[in-house]
Design a protein around this motif. Structure first.
Motif, short mmCIF file in Angstrom:
data_model
loop_
_atom_site.label_atom_id
_atom_site.label_comp_id
_atom_site.label_asym_id
_atom_site.label_seq_id
_atom_site.Cartn_x
_atom_site.Cartn_y
_atom_site.Cartn_z
N SER A 188 -24.25 -27.95 -20.05
CA SER A 188 -25.41 -27.95 -19.16
C SER A 188 -25.12 -27.33 -17.80
CB SER A 188 -25.90 -29.39 -18.96
OG SER A 188 -24.87 -30.19 -18.36
N MET A 189 -23.82 -27.12 -17.49
CA MET A 189 -23.45 -26.56 -16.20
C MET A 189 -23.20 -25.06 -16.26
SD MET A 189 -23.57 -29.11 -14.17
CE MET A 189 -22.74 -28.48 -12.72
N SER A 190 -23.33 -24.46 -17.43
CA SER A 190 -23.00 -23.04 -17.59
C SER A 190 -23.78 -22.16 -16.62
CB SER A 190 -23.27 -22.60 -19.03
OG SER A 190 -22.40 -23.24 -19.93
N GLU A 191 -25.08 -22.35 -16.55
CA GLU A 191 -25.90 -21.50 -15.71
C GLU A 191 -25.54 -21.63 -14.24
OE1 GLU A 191 -30.65 -20.53 -14.84
OE2 GLU A 191 -30.06 -22.02 -16.34
N ARG A 192 -25.22 -22.83 -13.80
CA ARG A 192 -24.92 -23.05 -12.39
C ARG A 192 -23.57 -22.45 -11.98
NH1 ARG A 192 -25.90 -29.09 -10.57
NH2 ARG A 192 -25.45 -28.04 -8.57
N PHE A 193 -22.65 -22.30 -12.94
CA PHE A 193 -21.33 -21.74 -12.62
C PHE A 193 -21.26 -20.22 -12.77
CE2 PHE A 193 -19.39 -26.03 -13.03
CZ PHE A 193 -18.50 -25.96 -11.98
N ARG A 194 -22.17 -19.64 -13.49
CA ARG A 194 -22.07 -18.21 -13.82
C ARG A 194 -21.97 -17.34 -12.58
NH1 ARG A 194 -26.81 -18.60 -18.35
NH2 ARG A 194 -25.52 -19.47 -20.04
N GLY A 195 -21.01 -16.43 -12.61
CA GLY A 195 -20.83 -15.48 -11.51
C GLY A 195 -20.19 -16.06 -10.27
N LYS A 196 -19.65 -17.25 -10.35
CA LYS A 196 -19.08 -17.90 -9.18
C LYS A 196 -17.55 -17.96 -9.24
CE LYS A 196 -22.84 -21.05 -7.85
NZ LYS A 196 -23.91 -20.44 -8.65
N LEU A 197 -16.94 -18.05 -8.06
CA LEU A 197 -15.53 -18.40 -7.97
C LEU A 197 -15.41 -19.91 -7.97
CD1 LEU A 197 -14.00 -15.93 -5.33
CD2 LEU A 197 -14.25 -15.67 -7.80
N ALA A 198 -14.35 -20.42 -8.61
CA ALA A 198 -14.18 -21.86 -8.72
C ALA A 198 -12.69 -22.19 -8.70
CB ALA A 198 -14.83 -22.39 -10.00
N LEU A 199 -12.42 -23.45 -8.43
CA LEU A 199 -11.05 -23.98 -8.51
C LEU A 199 -10.94 -24.85 -9.76
CD1 LEU A 199 -10.37 -25.02 -4.80
CD2 LEU A 199 -9.45 -23.04 -6.02
N LEU A 200 -9.92 -24.59 -10.55
CA LEU A 200 -9.64 -25.38 -11.74
C LEU A 200 -8.36 -26.16 -11.49
CD1 LEU A 200 -10.23 -26.02 -14.78
CD2 LEU A 200 -8.72 -24.09 -15.33
N GLU A 201 -8.42 -27.47 -11.64
CA GLU A 201 -7.22 -28.27 -11.39
C GLU A 201 -7.15 -29.43 -12.37
OE1 GLU A 201 -7.71 -29.25 -7.30
OE2 GLU A 201 -9.06 -30.93 -7.69
N GLU A 202 -5.91 -29.81 -12.68
CA GLU A 202 -5.68 -30.89 -13.63
C GLU A 202 -5.95 -32.23 -12.99
OE1 GLU A 202 -1.66 -30.25 -11.66
OE2 GLU A 202 -3.52 -29.20 -12.03
N LYS A 203 -6.23 -33.23 -13.83
CA LYS A 203 -6.48 -34.59 -13.36
C LYS A 203 -5.59 -35.56 -14.13
CE LYS A 203 -10.85 -35.75 -12.97
NZ LYS A 203 -12.28 -35.91 -13.31
N TYR A 204 -5.27 -36.68 -13.52
CA TYR A 204 -4.68 -37.84 -14.15
C TYR A 204 -3.42 -37.54 -14.94
CZ TYR A 204 -9.19 -39.65 -12.76
OH TYR A 204 -10.29 -40.00 -12.05
N GLU A 205 -3.43 -37.69 -16.30
CA GLU A 205 -2.19 -37.63 -17.08
C GLU A 205 -1.45 -36.31 -16.91
OE1 GLU A 205 -5.04 -38.72 -18.20
OE2 GLU A 205 -4.75 -40.70 -19.10
N GLU A 206 -2.17 -35.21 -16.84
CA GLU A 206 -1.51 -33.93 -16.65
C GLU A 206 -0.78 -33.91 -15.32
OE1 GLU A 206 -0.53 -29.96 -17.84
OE2 GLU A 206 -1.38 -31.66 -18.92
N LEU A 207 -1.37 -34.50 -14.32
CA LEU A 207 -0.75 -34.57 -13.00
C LEU A 207 0.50 -35.45 -13.05
CD1 LEU A 207 -0.84 -34.03 -9.95
CD2 LEU A 207 -2.35 -36.00 -9.73
N ALA A 208 0.43 -36.60 -13.72
CA ALA A 208 1.56 -37.52 -13.78
C ALA A 208 2.75 -36.90 -14.48
CB ALA A 208 1.14 -38.82 -14.48
N SER A 209 2.50 -36.11 -15.52
CA SER A 209 3.60 -35.52 -16.27
C SER A 209 4.39 -34.51 -15.45
CB SER A 209 3.05 -34.84 -17.54
OG SER A 209 2.23 -33.73 -17.19
N ALA A 210 3.78 -33.98 -14.38
CA ALA A 210 4.45 -32.98 -13.55
C ALA A 210 4.90 -33.53 -12.20
CB ALA A 210 3.52 -31.78 -13.33
#
Length: 542
Positions: A188-210
């Motif tokens: 449902s968020m596809s249209e709102r993100f299209r053509g935009k710059l964004a930050l992708l970051e891990e949460k929770y377990e992925e963060l703990a493992s590193a």
């Protein structure tokens, strides 16, 4: 004197009169890509694009900027080479859409990867439309408020990981991505993100493992919900030295937007049923904020109007404004630490953050952005590092001036010894609420009149007892006691000077006690003190 909101509106009105015609129906850039690429179809094989974070912010005259500020307009319009988001390869095992985010200004979504690991996708540009009253949203005021986004450094979050790692603070690892104009994988968020710059970051377990410091965590608790756990469970507590380390890093970075929803917490279960929470800062959208370089924002950010809009300079400026947004969580998370603790932590951070780390962090900015701001930001950080102990001391004195010590939902016993030159507070929790056979001391601290002007104890919930022992000599520290919900008792001994008690109607007092000068009638509930809101929060990871 009118409230800050009215004063701010008056200042904004001055700027609006001077800069008419600033409203635009199509405010945002249609696509982050620049040049011919902004109108061309993006090939399926494209791995990266040339893009800008928000070139619409850099379309104003010098006259306009005199009133509203240059801010980071050139940075928002600077070109950057950005990788295209590919959900199938963005993380091990690929990513799929999880749920839409609920931010007021940022377009955000939760993505899910292998073993249900979660990632956050957040747009770089903001839309503060929801922060305005509905009656103002169709007006030119919306464009003015939207334009204020240019005061934020759009790429600042990219510089934080090496600085946080050197400082010993858990951190996320945001990556800059471009969302294709034909992206369909974000639900449902596809249209709102299209053509935009964004930050992708891990949460929770992925963060703990590193992150070695998070090894052994048993759960992750969302920002406000940790307050609910502290309120209902006396054996739960915040790792206060770790939180102080994170807060001094915030201050050094000029990150003023650090309210309780800007934190996640790693949960550690310990012997005896105790549970410790370690802070994880998130959403570094306001580091290096630049707001006071125009007439209207300079006026708006004065300490008597809106001091929280704190500009990042080589000096710290007005520390109470810089920490204003985090006052509630600071009172809960730093209450037991002394002045010497603040100084030791500041000195430790100075050693951990050498020039080489700062320079490496600045080179994480896109090259064109580094050319504009990298040297200046790095020099400011070096200058602020040298005076961090002074900033830490000012932070401590702000917290020590009028501390508010909150209780729990259980039966607590407050023992206060008031002397002319100091006041000592002890808080005990009744044994039947803990895995012990005796009342347990979970807070003790001494306050001094050269630092503290007034002390507040807030029972919040449960059948609380307030034992106040006052020396007959001198003038004791002013003391305010809030009975909260439950049947509360005040057991005074000695003088009653500079003491006020605000009980609930159900508080247990004798007729003689009700006639004492220190007793005031005022209803008081946990919701009034901010706990009720947090207690209703349900943002746990599990």
């Amino acid at each position: 004197m009118p409230p800050p909101s009215r004063r701010l509106l008056a200042v904004v009105g001055l700027g609006l009169v001077a800069t008419t015609g600033c409203a635009r129906r199509n405010f945002f850039q249609p696509d982050a890509r620049i040049g011919l690429g902004s109108t061309a179809v993006l090939p399926a094989s494209a791995d990266s694009v040339q893009a800008t974070a928000g070139r619409q912010y850099n379309r104003h005259s010098r006259f306009y900027c005199f009133f509203w500020g240059r801010h980071y307009r050139r940075v928002w319009a600077a070109p950057a080479t950005v990788p295209v988001l590919r959900l199938a390869s963005a993380a091990p095992g690929g990513l799929k859409f999880g749920k839409a985010g609920g931010g007021f200004q940022t377009t955000s979504a939760t993505l899910v990867g292998r073993q249900e690991r979660e990632y956050a996708l957040r747009s770089l540009d903001k839309d503060p439309q929801k922060t305005l009253p509905k009656v103002l949203r169709p007006t030119f005021v919306l464009s003015v408020v939207r334009d204020a986004t240019s005061a934020a450094m759009p790429y600042g979050a990219l510089t934080v990981p090496p600085l946080a790692q050197a400082a010993g603070v858990p951190h996320t690892r945001p990556r800059l991505v471009y969302v294709r104009p034909d992206e369909t994988g974000l639900g449902s968020m596809s249209e709102r993100f299209r053509g935009k710059l964004a930050l992708l970051e891990e949460k929770y377990e992925e963060l703990a493992s590193a992150t070695p410091d998070l090894a052994g965590t048993t759960n992750f608790v969302g920002g406000e919900n940790v307050l609910k756990k502290l309120y209902f469970n006396p054996a739960h507590y915040i790792d206060q030295p770790a939180f102080l380390r994170a807060r001094l890093l915030d201050i050094w970075l000029g990150d003023w937007d650090r309210h309780e929803r800007q934190w996640d917490w790693a949960e550690f279960r310990e012997a005896g049923g105790r549970v410790r929470y370690r802070s994880i800062p998130k959403d570094r959208d306001q580091v290096y904020f630049r707001f006071d370089d125009g007439l209207v924002p300079w006026l708006a950010s004065r300490r008597f109007i809106a001091p929280q809009f704190h500009t990042f300079h080589e000096h710290y400026g007005y520390i109470p404004g810089l920490v204003y947004q985090a006052e509630f969580i600071d009172q809960h998370g730093l209450a037991q630490l002394r002045r010497a603790d603040f100084q030791r932590m500041a000195a430790d951070l100075q050693k951990r953050l050498p020039d080489s780390v700062i320079e490496r962090a600045m080179h994480r900015l896109p090259p064109a952005v580094f050319a504009l701001e990298g040297q200046r930001l790095g020099n400011h950080l070096k200058a602020r590092r040298q005076t961090l102990p002074q900033a830490a001391d000012a932070f401590y004195l702000k917290l020590a001036r009028e501390p508010n010590l909150g209780g729990t939902a259980q039966a607590d016993r407050y023992v206060v010894h008031r002397y002319p030159d100091s006041t000592t507070v002890q808080i005990f929790t009744a044994a039947h609420h803990l895995p012990t056979t005796a009342d347990t001391l979970h807070f003790q601290r001494t306050y001094f009149p050269n630092e503290t002007h007034q002390l507040t104890l807030d029972g919040l919930g449960g059948d609380d007892v307030f034992e106040v022992h006052t020396s007959s000599a001198g003038r004791p520290l002013p003391l305010r006691l809030y009975g909260g919900e439950g049947r509360n008792q005040l057991l005074p001994e000695g003088g009653a000077g500079r003491l006020r008690f605000y009980p609930q109607e159900s508080s247990n007092f004798s007729a003689a006690e009700r006639g004492q000068p220190y007793l005031s009638r005022r209803r008081h509930t946990p919701t009034e003190r901010g706990i009720g809101k947090s207690a209703d929060s349900t943002d746990d990871k599990n």
